[in-house]
Write a protein that holds these residues in place. Structure first.
Motif, mmCIF file in Angstrom:
data_model
loop_
_atom_site.group_PDB
_atom_site.id
_atom_site.type_symbol
_atom_site.label_atom_id
_atom_site.label_comp_id
_atom_site.label_asym_id
_atom_site.label_seq_id
_atom_site.Cartn_x
_atom_site.Cartn_y
_atom_site.Cartn_z
ATOM 1 N N GLY A 236 0.917 -1.158 0.050
ATOM 2 C CA GLY A 236 -0.006 0.044 -0.294
ATOM 3 C C GLY A 236 0.973 1.237 -0.110
ATOM 4 N N GLY A 237 2.020 1.129 0.847
ATOM 5 C CA GLY A 237 3.001 2.355 0.582
ATOM 6 C C GLY A 237 3.532 2.678 -0.453
ATOM 7 N N ILE A 238 3.913 1.400 -1.098
ATOM 8 C CA ILE A 238 4.771 2.057 -2.702
ATOM 9 C C ILE A 238 3.560 2.318 -3.765
ATOM 10 C CG2 ILE A 238 5.743 0.651 -4.509
ATOM 11 C CD1 ILE A 238 7.117 -1.032 -2.654
ATOM 12 N N GLY A 239 2.163 1.829 -3.655
ATOM 13 C CA GLY A 239 1.255 2.129 -4.415
ATOM 14 C C GLY A 239 0.736 3.823 -4.056
ATOM 15 N N ALA A 240 0.735 4.070 -2.784
ATOM 16 C CA ALA A 240 0.260 5.437 -2.498
ATOM 17 C C ALA A 240 1.498 6.621 -3.011
ATOM 18 C CB ALA A 240 -0.123 5.762 -1.179
ATOM 19 N N LEU A 241 2.727 6.049 -2.793
ATOM 20 C CA LEU A 241 3.903 6.841 -3.115
ATOM 21 C C LEU A 241 3.825 7.085 -4.627
ATOM 22 C CD1 LEU A 241 6.333 8.411 -2.227
ATOM 23 C CD2 LEU A 241 7.779 6.298 -2.727
ATOM 24 N N ARG A 242 3.669 6.055 -5.596
ATOM 25 C CA ARG A 242 3.399 6.172 -6.974
ATOM 26 C C ARG A 242 2.428 6.884 -7.343
ATOM 27 N NH1 ARG A 242 6.462 6.933 -10.999
ATOM 28 N NH2 ARG A 242 5.646 5.981 -13.064
ATOM 29 N N VAL A 243 1.162 6.922 -6.713
ATOM 30 C CA VAL A 243 0.080 7.902 -7.124
ATOM 31 C C VAL A 243 0.666 9.147 -6.965
ATOM 32 C CG1 VAL A 243 -2.275 8.402 -6.515
ATOM 33 C CG2 VAL A 243 -1.697 6.014 -6.962
ATOM 34 N N ALA A 244 0.946 9.426 -5.662
ATOM 35 C CA ALA A 244 1.421 10.993 -5.231
ATOM 36 C C ALA A 244 2.257 11.375 -6.332
ATOM 37 C CB ALA A 244 2.031 10.972 -4.086
ATOM 38 N N MET A 245 3.552 10.437 -6.627
ATOM 39 C CA MET A 245 4.363 11.048 -7.976
ATOM 40 C C MET A 245 3.856 11.316 -8.976
ATOM 41 S SD MET A 245 7.623 8.458 -6.943
ATOM 42 C CE MET A 245 8.553 9.101 -8.131
ATOM 43 N N SER A 246 2.566 10.363 -9.468
ATOM 44 C CA SER A 246 1.969 10.568 -10.548
ATOM 45 C C SER A 246 0.880 11.910 -10.893
ATOM 46 C CB SER A 246 1.087 9.215 -11.059
ATOM 47 O OG SER A 246 2.114 8.355 -11.093
ATOM 48 N N GLY A 247 0.839 12.718 -9.665
ATOM 49 C CA GLY A 247 0.261 13.749 -9.948
ATOM 50 C C GLY A 247 -0.904 13.890 -8.912
ATOM 51 N N GLY A 248 -1.048 13.081 -7.902
ATOM 52 C CA GLY A 248 -2.287 13.105 -6.828
ATOM 53 C C GLY A 248 -3.086 12.144 -6.834
ATOM 54 N N PHE A 249 -4.365 12.077 -5.886
ATOM 55 C CA PHE A 249 -5.389 11.166 -5.876
ATOM 56 C C PHE A 249 -6.306 11.749 -6.580
ATOM 57 C CE2 PHE A 249 -2.442 10.231 -2.239
ATOM 58 C CZ PHE A 249 -2.345 8.582 -2.396
ATOM 59 N N GLY A 250 -6.471 13.011 -6.875
ATOM 60 C CA GLY A 250 -7.459 13.616 -7.488
ATOM 61 C C GLY A 250 -7.609 13.319 -8.925
ATOM 62 N N PRO A 251 -8.744 13.583 -9.592
ATOM 63 C CA PRO A 251 -8.811 13.281 -11.098
ATOM 64 C C PRO A 251 -7.895 14.156 -11.983
ATOM 65 C CG PRO A 251 -10.652 14.767 -10.420
ATOM 66 C CD PRO A 251 -9.857 14.526 -9.104
ATOM 67 N N ALA A 252 -7.360 13.439 -12.931
ATOM 68 C CA ALA A 252 -6.505 14.249 -13.858
ATOM 69 C C ALA A 252 -7.162 15.594 -14.498
ATOM 70 C CB ALA A 252 -5.972 13.332 -15.170
ATOM 71 N N ARG A 253 -6.497 16.578 -14.446
ATOM 72 C CA ARG A 253 -6.759 17.845 -14.671
ATOM 73 C C ARG A 253 -6.459 17.968 -16.193
ATOM 74 N NH1 ARG A 253 -2.952 21.822 -11.177
ATOM 75 N NH2 ARG A 253 -1.576 20.168 -11.675
ATOM 76 N N GLN A 254 -7.115 18.782 -16.947
ATOM 77 C CA GLN A 254 -7.286 18.714 -18.472
ATOM 78 C C GLN A 254 -6.118 19.328 -19.005
ATOM 79 O OE1 GLN A 254 -10.605 21.013 -19.589
ATOM 80 N NE2 GLN A 254 -10.394 20.536 -21.830
ATOM 81 N N GLY A 255 -5.348 18.841 -20.024
ATOM 82 C CA GLY A 255 -4.135 19.458 -20.358
ATOM 83 C C GLY A 255 -3.000 18.865 -19.703
ATOM 84 N N GLN A 256 -3.154 18.196 -18.672
ATOM 85 C CA GLN A 256 -1.946 17.656 -17.964
ATOM 86 C C GLN A 256 -1.303 16.449 -18.299
ATOM 87 O OE1 GLN A 256 -2.952 17.170 -13.603
ATOM 88 N NE2 GLN A 256 -0.578 16.879 -13.177
ATOM 89 N N GLY A 257 -0.285 16.380 -18.367
ATOM 90 C CA GLY A 257 0.607 15.173 -18.854
ATOM 91 C C GLY A 257 0.943 15.304 -20.541
ATOM 92 N N SER A 258 0.585 16.374 -21.002
ATOM 93 C CA SER A 258 1.034 16.509 -22.374
ATOM 94 C C SER A 258 1.325 17.828 -22.750
ATOM 95 C CB SER A 258 -0.084 16.033 -23.305
ATOM 96 O OG SER A 258 -1.559 17.261 -23.012
ATOM 97 N N GLY A 259 2.092 18.614 -21.844
ATOM 98 C CA GLY A 259 2.670 19.891 -22.111
ATOM 99 C C GLY A 259 3.934 19.970 -22.790
ATOM 100 N N GLY A 260 4.466 18.976 -23.466
ATOM 101 C CA GLY A 260 5.689 19.300 -24.212
ATOM 102 C C GLY A 260 5.593 20.088 -25.204
ATOM 103 N N TRP A 261 6.921 20.244 -26.061
ATOM 104 C CA TRP A 261 7.056 21.059 -26.911
ATOM 105 C C TRP A 261 6.304 20.434 -28.174
ATOM 106 C CZ3 TRP A 261 11.322 21.191 -30.899
ATOM 107 C CH2 TRP A 261 11.418 22.409 -31.567
ATOM 108 N N THR A 262 5.638 21.334 -29.041
ATOM 109 C CA THR A 262 4.826 20.865 -30.040
ATOM 110 C C THR A 262 5.722 21.215 -31.547
ATOM 111 O OG1 THR A 262 3.574 22.941 -30.073
ATOM 112 C CG2 THR A 262 2.748 20.978 -28.915
#
Length: 241
Positions: A136-162
């Motif tokens: 459970g600790g590894i899973g919670a840590l991985r979720v926190a590193m991925s952006g939190g426990f909330g729903p994914a915000r719009q436009g997040q995760g694809s802010g690279g150079w186009t």
């Protein structure tokens, strides 16, 4: 510049947790069979509390290993990983004990199967909570590193150079200026083409629209008399040169 990976769907994260739990069940089975093998060799080490805790920690780590390969979100993956670790250890240690008895004794004593399968509430059950905490600790840590426990915000995760944006080429309107017809330069009034320069020796005037002349746009009279001059007395036009 590389783009960040998008968040993993809930179904993908759950599938990876289940795969990790299945692999952890096999690992615990092998370790438990080694610990329960009926042989006096290394008996003190195999029956020690430290070896039992090592098996619990290994189970929790392997169960949550799949979450390290993705970007999970929400509280479901950590909770499922903790429950899967406990189930994997309970199943793996019983299968390992049965395999050890069948291989070491070549027969199963009476009542041994029911004794192994029966749940026991003792101090070893408290030791198994180590697998739950690690998974459970590894899973919670991985979720926190991925952006939190909330729903994914719009436009997040694809802010690279186009890539570079193309500049306005020749014949394209500047920013904020409407497009002009083909062949007409910018700056001319809409719908009226620009007049070409007059040939040498001819007056540079253009015929006005609607047949009405503009002041000063008519050519000089041929007689050399000034334009708009009053008529001579008697109404007769002056003689030519």
């Amino acid at each position: 510049m590389s783009q960040s990976r998008p968040a993993t769907s809930a179904g993908g994260a759950i599938a990876l947790v289940l795969v990790g739990g299945a692999v952890a069940t096999g690992v615990v089975t092998v370790v438990a069979a080694f610990a329960s093998y009926p042989s006096p060799e290394m008996l003190s080490f195999r029956a020690s509390t430290g070896f039992y805790l090592f098996n619990c920690a290994l189970c929790g780590l392997v169960t949550a290993l799949g979450l390290l390969l993705c970007r999970p979100r929400g509280p479901v993956p950590p909770i499922l990983a903790a429950v899967s670790a406990l189930v994997a250890f309970e199943i793996g240690k019983r299968i390992g004990a049965l395999v050890a008895m069948m291989v070491g004794l070549e027969r199963m004593p009476d009542g041994m199967v029911s004794a192994i399968m029966k749940p026991h509430f003792n101090k070893y059950l408290a030791y198994e909570l180590l697998a739950v905490l690690i998974a459970g600790g590894i899973g919670a840590l991985r979720v926190a590193m991925s952006g939190g426990f909330g729903p994914a915000r719009q436009g997040q995760g694809s802010g690279g150079w186009t890539g570079p944006q193309p500049a306005a080429g020749f014949g394209q309107p500047p920013m904020g200026q409407p497009a002009q017809p083909y062949g007409q330069p910018y700056g001319a009034p809409g719908g009226q083409p620009m007049q070409p320069p007059a040939p040498s020796g001819q007056p540079s005037f253009a015929p006005p629209p609607h047949g009405r002349p503009f002041p000063g746009s008519q050519p000089p009279p041929p007689s050399g008399q000034p334009f708009d001059a009053p008529p001579p007395p008697g109404g007769r036009p002056p003689a030519g040169p």
